[in-house]
Design an enzyme around this catalytic site. Structure first.
Site, PDB file in Angstrom:
ATOM      1  N   LYS A 198      -3.165   3.131  -1.800  1.00  0.00           N
ATOM      2  CA  LYS A 198      -4.598   3.552  -1.525  1.00  0.00           C
ATOM      3  C   LYS A 198      -4.144   5.242  -0.807  1.00  0.00           C
ATOM      4  O   LYS A 198      -3.372   5.383  -0.299  1.00  0.00           O
ATOM      5  CB  LYS A 198      -4.980   2.993  -0.047  1.00  0.00           C
ATOM      6  CG  LYS A 198      -5.666   1.621  -0.244  1.00  0.00           C
ATOM      7  CD  LYS A 198      -5.988   1.026   1.010  1.00  0.00           C
ATOM      8  CE  LYS A 198      -6.702  -0.366   0.644  1.00  0.00           C
ATOM      9  NZ  LYS A 198      -7.366  -0.818   2.022  1.00  0.00           N
ATOM     10  N   ASP A 224       0.695  -1.356  -0.162  1.00  0.00           N
ATOM     11  CA  ASP A 224       0.020   0.054   0.090  1.00  0.00           C
ATOM     12  C   ASP A 224       0.927   1.198   0.121  1.00  0.00           C
ATOM     13  O   ASP A 224       2.142   1.409   0.504  1.00  0.00           O
ATOM     14  CB  ASP A 224      -0.902  -0.032   1.142  1.00  0.00           C
ATOM     15  CG  ASP A 224      -2.074  -0.862   1.320  1.00  0.00           C
ATOM     16  OD1 ASP A 224      -2.396  -1.381   0.154  1.00  0.00           O
ATOM     17  OD2 ASP A 224      -2.870  -0.870   2.302  1.00  0.00           O
ATOM     18  N   MET A 258      -7.913   8.550   9.305  1.00  0.00           N
ATOM     19  CA  MET A 258      -8.635   9.286   8.093  1.00  0.00           C
ATOM     20  C   MET A 258      -9.624  10.225   8.307  1.00  0.00           C
ATOM     21  O   MET A 258     -10.731  10.228   7.448  1.00  0.00           O
ATOM     22  CB  MET A 258      -9.259   7.730   7.416  1.00  0.00           C
ATOM     23  CG  MET A 258      -8.406   6.853   7.018  1.00  0.00           C
ATOM     24  SD  MET A 258      -9.361   5.156   6.558  1.00  0.00           S
ATOM     25  CE  MET A 258     -10.147   4.758   8.212  1.00  0.00           C
TER      26      MET A 258
HETATM   27  N1  SAH Z   1      -3.612   0.169   9.467  1.00  0.00           N
HETATM   28  C1  SAH Z   1      -3.318   1.510   9.705  1.00  0.00           C
HETATM   29  C2  SAH Z   1      -4.321   2.501   9.616  1.00  0.00           C
HETATM   30  C3  SAH Z   1      -4.763   2.644   8.403  1.00  0.00           C
HETATM   31  S1  SAH Z   1      -6.154   4.010   7.979  1.00  0.00           S
HETATM   32  C4  SAH Z   1      -2.363   1.582  11.034  1.00  0.00           C
HETATM   33  O1  SAH Z   1      -2.533   0.548  11.905  1.00  0.00           O
HETATM   34  O2  SAH Z   1      -1.805   2.405  11.212  1.00  0.00           O
HETATM   35  C5  SAH Z   1      -5.071   5.127   7.541  1.00  0.00           C
HETATM   36  C6  SAH Z   1      -4.956   6.090   8.496  1.00  0.00           C
HETATM   37  O3  SAH Z   1      -4.185   5.946   9.341  1.00  0.00           O
HETATM   38  C7  SAH Z   1      -4.654   7.509   7.509  1.00  0.00           C
HETATM   39  O4  SAH Z   1      -5.658   8.251   7.079  1.00  0.00           O
HETATM   40  C8  SAH Z   1      -4.067   8.440   8.857  1.00  0.00           C
HETATM   41  O5  SAH Z   1      -5.152   8.893   9.682  1.00  0.00           O
HETATM   42  C9  SAH Z   1      -3.546   7.196   9.779  1.00  0.00           C
HETATM   43  N2  SAH Z   1      -1.876   7.205   9.381  1.00  0.00           N
HETATM   44  C10 SAH Z   1      -1.315   6.189   9.100  1.00  0.00           C
HETATM   45  N3  SAH Z   1       0.097   6.367   9.011  1.00  0.00           N
HETATM   46  C11 SAH Z   1       0.411   7.611   9.627  1.00  0.00           C
HETATM   47  C12 SAH Z   1       1.580   8.612   9.901  1.00  0.00           C
HETATM   48  N4  SAH Z   1       2.568   8.052   9.681  1.00  0.00           N
HETATM   49  N5  SAH Z   1       1.053   9.629  10.327  1.00  0.00           N
HETATM   50  C13 SAH Z   1      -0.215   9.957  10.529  1.00  0.00           C
HETATM   51  N6  SAH Z   1      -1.446   9.240  10.468  1.00  0.00           N
HETATM   52  C14 SAH Z   1      -1.123   7.885   9.886  1.00  0.00           C
END
Ligand code: SAH
Length: 246
Positions: free
Chosen positions: A56, A34, A170
């Site tokens: 995505k 992804d 998100m």
């Molecule tokens: N499975 C992932 C989340 C997927 S949803 C997890 O466990 O982290 C995707 C969302 O995660 C993004 O829209 C954002 O809100 C958050 N996100 C993921 N990586 C991030 C990062 N490095 N910094 C800030 N927000 C992050």
């Protein structure tokens, strides 16, 4: 027939990849990844490993989930070791469960390899503990994204009147609506909020504010970004450790 490893890549900092994930990445015949998985991880793969990007852009999928499922299935028919690499943890808004069910229904073996979720690690890098003795005893992780074709909110806002820390994933594109809704259910206008952009990477940036002013202060931050709501945000004043002062 091969096996599919539904693998968490961690929140961004490549060193937050688990030992188990790294071991399987080194063995992979194909890695299906992804946008949120740090691409530097792919350098760990062996020569000849095939890479498939199914990016995505937050929740706007480049490839529809059905096609990703099919791709995993087809690759598992051809290869021994298929790694499905996702940002954070595969089961925290990662749709790893759907992929697992799809594969199981077709007789394909899979394993989950947990990853460090951004929901906890990103606030942590910003110096914000999701729980803290004497401040809050629980936290929630919520999607800030709402389906456009649903008339009513799917988020049970009335449950959010408590002092739990709330982490919205998100949600940056709806920051104004989220803040307004929390005020509407009774939270004070000066309730602490942080938005953290590109957490755990060298580009990490955190903006703190209140429910009333956070939208103006943070709306232009680059994605990925998450929102933390709660009294724990104040602890950043004592615990900020990763971001350099401007
Ligand atoms: N499975 C992932 C989340 C997927 S949803 C997890 O466990 O982290 C995707 C969302 O995660 C993004 O829209 C954002 O809100 C958050 N996100 C993921 N990586 C991030 C990062 N490095 N910094 C800030 N927000 C992050």
């Amino acid at each position: 027939m091969g096996k599919v490893y539904l693998t968490g890549a961690g929140p961004g900092d490549i060193d937050l990849l688990t030992v188990k994930a790294l071991r399987i990445i080194k063995k992979a015949d194909v890695i299906i990844y992804d946008r949120l998985a740090n691409p530097l991880i792919l350098k760990e793969a062996r020569n000849g490993c095939k890479f498939v990007y199914v990016g995505k852009e937050d929740s706007h999928h480049t490839l529809p989930q059905e096609e990703i499922n099919r791709l995993l299935y087809q690759n598992a028919l051809k290869h021994e070791c298929v790694v499905r690499l996702k940002g954070g943890d595969p089961l925290v808004f990662g749709r790893g469960g759907e992929e697992g069910i799809f594969l199981r229904e077709r007789g394909i073996d899979f394993e989950f390899i947990p990853g460090i979720t951004s929901a906890i690690a990103v606030p942590e890098y910003a110096g914000i503990p999701v729980t803290h003795r004497g401040v809050t005893v629980s936290f929630r992780v919520v999607t800030g994204h709402e389906s456009k074709n649903k008339e009513h909110s799917q988020i049970p806002w009335q449950n959010y009147k408590t002092d739990d820390t709330i982490v919205f994933l998100m949600g940056l594109h709806r920051l104004d609506k989220i803040a307004a809704k929390l005020i509407e259910i009774g939270k004070p206008k000066d309730y602490p909020v942080a938005v953290i952009s590109r957490g755990t990477t060298p580009d990490e940036k955190t903006v703190t504010g209140t429910l009333e002013n956070i939208y103006e202060k943070a709306k232009d931050l680059p994605t990925p970004a998450l929102i933390v709501v709660g009294a724990v945000v104040k602890l950043r004043e004592q615990l900020n450790w990763f971001e350099k002062e401007d």
